[in-house]
Scaffold this motif. Structure first.
Motif, short mmCIF file in Angstrom:
data_model
loop_
_atom_site.label_atom_id
_atom_site.label_comp_id
_atom_site.label_asym_id
_atom_site.label_seq_id
_atom_site.Cartn_x
_atom_site.Cartn_y
_atom_site.Cartn_z
N GLY A 1 0.80 -1.23 0.00
CA GLY A 1 0.00 0.00 0.00
C GLY A 1 0.83 1.27 0.00
N SER A 2 2.05 1.20 -0.56
CA SER A 2 2.95 2.35 -0.53
C SER A 2 2.60 3.40 -1.57
N GLY A 3 1.76 3.03 -2.55
CA GLY A 3 1.48 3.95 -3.65
C GLY A 3 2.48 3.82 -4.78
N TYR A 4 3.34 2.81 -4.72
CA TYR A 4 4.31 2.52 -5.78
C TYR A 4 4.38 1.01 -5.99
N ILE A 5 4.76 0.61 -7.21
CA ILE A 5 5.07 -0.80 -7.47
C ILE A 5 6.58 -0.93 -7.36
N GLU A 6 7.04 -1.49 -6.24
CA GLU A 6 8.47 -1.67 -6.03
C GLU A 6 8.97 -2.90 -6.78
N ALA A 7 10.29 -3.09 -6.80
CA ALA A 7 10.90 -4.16 -7.61
C ALA A 7 10.29 -5.53 -7.32
N ASP A 8 10.13 -5.89 -6.05
CA ASP A 8 9.58 -7.21 -5.71
C ASP A 8 8.14 -7.35 -6.18
N GLU A 9 7.37 -6.27 -6.09
CA GLU A 9 5.98 -6.29 -6.53
C GLU A 9 5.91 -6.39 -8.06
N LEU A 10 6.81 -5.69 -8.73
CA LEU A 10 6.88 -5.77 -10.19
C LEU A 10 7.27 -7.18 -10.63
N LYS A 11 8.18 -7.80 -9.89
CA LYS A 11 8.61 -9.17 -10.19
C LYS A 11 7.41 -10.12 -10.10
N TYR B 1 14.30 -9.84 -15.80
CA TYR B 1 13.19 -9.19 -16.50
C TYR B 1 12.72 -7.94 -15.76
N THR B 2 12.69 -8.05 -14.43
CA THR B 2 12.26 -6.92 -13.60
C THR B 2 13.20 -5.74 -13.78
N ASP B 3 14.51 -6.02 -13.75
CA ASP B 3 15.51 -4.95 -13.94
C ASP B 3 15.34 -4.28 -15.29
N THR B 4 15.10 -5.10 -16.33
CA THR B 4 14.94 -4.54 -17.68
C THR B 4 13.71 -3.64 -17.75
N MET B 5 12.58 -4.12 -17.20
CA MET B 5 11.35 -3.32 -17.24
C MET B 5 11.48 -2.03 -16.44
N LEU B 6 12.23 -2.08 -15.35
CA LEU B 6 12.47 -0.85 -14.58
C LEU B 6 13.31 0.13 -15.40
N GLN B 7 14.32 -0.40 -16.09
CA GLN B 7 15.15 0.48 -16.92
C GLN B 7 14.32 1.16 -18.00
N VAL B 8 13.35 0.43 -18.56
CA VAL B 8 12.53 0.96 -19.65
C VAL B 8 11.46 1.94 -19.14
N PHE B 9 10.78 1.60 -18.05
CA PHE B 9 9.59 2.36 -17.63
C PHE B 9 9.79 3.27 -16.43
N ASP B 10 10.86 3.09 -15.66
CA ASP B 10 11.08 3.93 -14.48
C ASP B 10 11.72 5.25 -14.92
N SER B 11 10.89 6.17 -15.40
CA SER B 11 11.38 7.42 -16.01
C SER B 11 12.20 8.27 -15.05
N ASN B 12 11.77 8.35 -13.79
CA ASN B 12 12.49 9.21 -12.84
C ASN B 12 13.59 8.47 -12.09
N LYS B 13 13.81 7.19 -12.46
CA LYS B 13 14.94 6.39 -11.95
C LYS B 13 14.99 6.32 -10.41
N ASP B 14 13.81 6.12 -9.79
CA ASP B 14 13.82 5.97 -8.33
C ASP B 14 13.71 4.50 -7.91
N GLY B 15 13.83 3.60 -8.88
CA GLY B 15 13.85 2.17 -8.57
C GLY B 15 12.49 1.55 -8.34
N ARG B 16 11.42 2.25 -8.71
CA ARG B 16 10.06 1.74 -8.54
C ARG B 16 9.17 2.42 -9.57
N LEU B 17 7.96 1.91 -9.74
CA LEU B 17 7.05 2.48 -10.73
C LEU B 17 5.93 3.24 -10.04
N GLN B 18 5.75 4.51 -10.42
CA GLN B 18 4.60 5.27 -9.95
C GLN B 18 3.44 5.00 -10.90
#
Length: 228
Positions: free
Chosen positions: A63-73, A97-114
């Motif tokens: 419930g953090s309001g972000y999809i973190e690496a483990d949640e994305l995995k 795969y998770t690292d690759t998707m973060l590199q592609v979609f994590d625009s602000n490079k904070d290590g998680r997806l908003q």
């Protein structure tokens, strides 16, 4: 050198020569499995942002309001099962795969997806509110209101609530903001709902939806430059 490199890169991957790399062109750069994951989602878009918000709630487990690496995995693991009906993806591969998707979609490079970043990975068929009728180009009819209401009232209980409401607000927010997160959505929800004098149950009725859509159309009309 950099200018030459960019020119070579665009020549190789900008297939439609529009000066931008779109998602299908981008997929060519990825290894096969990530390429497949990306294109599977874009070939099978969600019906509406209501479904998007349900998926968001399911995978934002803390419930953090972000999809973190483990949640994305976890999301990618389930996506592979859905797409290829396979259960034997190794943990190491999933991390890759998770690292690759973060590199592609994590625009602000904070290590998680908003929210706005995840929305690019998990597209919706159409933001219905982008249609011309909601921009004041034509008169808003009762049928238009009914179509919007039924699009978001997925359980047909006569009100828009919970993920239905957040899906509607996400679509509204996208009209005014390119990058947004869960906090933006929460503040936007408070502002919109105060504007229609909603009851404390956090639901939107047909009448309140009509008020919002009329205000949206009026706002767009006022923004349009007048011709002399």
């Amino acid at each position: 050198m950099l200018v030459e490199l960019k020119a070579c890169f665009m020549e190789a991957y900008d297939d439609n020569q529009d000066g931008k790399i779109d998602i299908r062109e981008l997929a060519q750069l990825l290894p096969m499995e990530e390429n497949f994951l990306l294109l599977f989602r874009f070939d099978n878009p969600l019906e509406s942002s209501v479904e998007f918000m349900k998926i968001w709630r399911e995978y934002d487990t803390d419930g953090s309001g972000y999809i973190e690496a483990d949640e994305l995995k976890n999301f990618l693991r389930d996506l592979l099962k859905e797409a290829k009906k396979i259960n034997d993806v190794s943990e190491d591969k999933l991390i890759e795969y998770t690292d690759t998707m973060l590199q592609v979609f994590d625009s602000n490079k904070d290590g998680r997806l908003q929210l706005s970043e995840m929305a690019k990975l998990l597209p919706v068929k159409e933001n219905f509110l982008c249609r011309q009728v909601f921009k004041g180009a034509t008169k808003l009819t009762k049928d238009d209101i009914e179509r919007v209401f039924s699009l978001y009232d997925r359980d047909n209980n006569g009100s828009i609530e919970n993920e239905e409401l957040r899906g509607f607000l996400k679509d509204l927010l996208e009209l005014v903001k390119k990058d947004y997160d869960a906090q933006d959505l929460l503040e936007f929800e408070e502002t919109i709902l105060q504007g229609v004098e909603y009851s404390s149950d956090g639901k939107i009725s047909r009448k309140q939806l009509t008020m919002i859509l009329l205000a949206l159309a009026k706002h767009h009309q006022e923004e349009e430059p007048t011709t002399p």
